[in-house]
Design a protein around this motif. Structure first.
Motif, short mmCIF file in Angstrom:
data_model
loop_
_atom_site.label_atom_id
_atom_site.label_comp_id
_atom_site.label_asym_id
_atom_site.label_seq_id
_atom_site.Cartn_x
_atom_site.Cartn_y
_atom_site.Cartn_z
N ALA A 133 -2.14 33.24 6.91
CA ALA A 133 -3.54 33.56 6.60
C ALA A 133 -4.09 34.62 7.56
N GLN A 134 -3.68 34.56 8.81
CA GLN A 134 -4.16 35.55 9.78
C GLN A 134 -3.59 36.94 9.48
N ILE A 135 -2.34 37.01 9.07
CA ILE A 135 -1.75 38.30 8.70
C ILE A 135 -2.48 38.89 7.51
N VAL A 136 -2.71 38.06 6.49
CA VAL A 136 -3.45 38.52 5.31
C VAL A 136 -4.84 39.01 5.72
N GLY A 137 -5.50 38.26 6.59
CA GLY A 137 -6.83 38.65 7.05
C GLY A 137 -6.83 39.95 7.84
N ALA A 138 -5.81 40.13 8.67
CA ALA A 138 -5.72 41.35 9.48
C ALA A 138 -5.53 42.59 8.61
N LYS A 198 9.78 43.82 14.07
CA LYS A 198 11.22 43.78 14.35
C LYS A 198 12.01 43.04 13.27
N VAL A 199 11.34 42.20 12.49
CA VAL A 199 12.04 41.44 11.44
C VAL A 199 12.00 42.15 10.09
N LEU A 200 11.27 43.25 10.01
CA LEU A 200 11.18 43.99 8.74
C LEU A 200 12.35 44.95 8.59
N LYS A 201 12.73 45.19 7.36
CA LYS A 201 13.81 46.12 7.04
C LYS A 201 13.25 47.27 6.20
N ALA A 202 13.92 48.40 6.24
CA ALA A 202 13.49 49.56 5.45
C ALA A 202 13.39 49.20 3.97
N SER A 203 14.26 48.31 3.51
CA SER A 203 14.26 47.92 2.09
C SER A 203 13.06 47.05 1.71
N ASP A 204 12.31 46.55 2.70
CA ASP A 204 11.11 45.75 2.42
C ASP A 204 9.96 46.61 1.90
N PHE A 205 10.00 47.88 2.20
CA PHE A 205 8.92 48.80 1.84
C PHE A 205 9.19 49.43 0.48
N PRO A 206 8.16 49.75 -0.28
CA PRO A 206 6.74 49.62 0.04
C PRO A 206 6.24 48.19 -0.20
N PHE A 207 5.20 47.83 0.55
CA PHE A 207 4.51 46.57 0.33
C PHE A 207 3.35 46.83 -0.61
N LYS A 208 3.16 45.93 -1.60
CA LYS A 208 2.10 46.15 -2.59
C LYS A 208 0.78 45.47 -2.21
N ASP A 209 0.86 44.46 -1.31
CA ASP A 209 -0.37 43.79 -0.88
C ASP A 209 -0.14 43.01 0.41
N ALA A 210 -1.23 42.54 1.00
CA ALA A 210 -1.16 41.83 2.28
C ALA A 210 -0.36 40.53 2.19
N ARG A 211 -0.48 39.84 1.07
CA ARG A 211 0.25 38.58 0.90
C ARG A 211 1.76 38.82 0.96
#
Length: 79
Positions: free
Chosen positions: A9-14, A54-67
């Motif tokens: 919830a805090q990540i989504v809020g940020a 540090k836990v994200l990978k290039a293949s995770d992008f693009p992100f479509k929303d905060a959730r």
């Protein structure tokens, strides 16, 4: 609410003001209120955006929303 749910919830809020899609790690850090120093804390669990990045990978992008960002970080961080 569990620590996992609270951090999520805090990540989504940020990211509530972020413009999506976010295409790169640099865009993600820039979208956070305090950049890589942005902190989420629940009980004894604390994670900074820099740590989370540090836990994200290039293949995770693009992100479509905060959730989606929160889902990936919480899952990969083992919360």
């Amino acid at each position: 609410m569990s620590a996992k749910d609270e951090i999520h919830a805090q990540i989504v809020g940020a990211l509530k003001e972020a413009k999506f899609p976010i295409k790169t790690p640099e865009e993600l850090m820039a979208a956070l209120p305090q950049g890589a120093a942005t902190k989420c804390k629940a009980g004894d669990v604390e994670i900074t955006a820099g740590d989370a990045g540090k836990v994200l990978k290039a293949s995770d992008f693009p992100f479509k929303d905060a959730r989606q960002v929160a889902d990936v970080i919480v899952k990969r961080a083992g919360l």
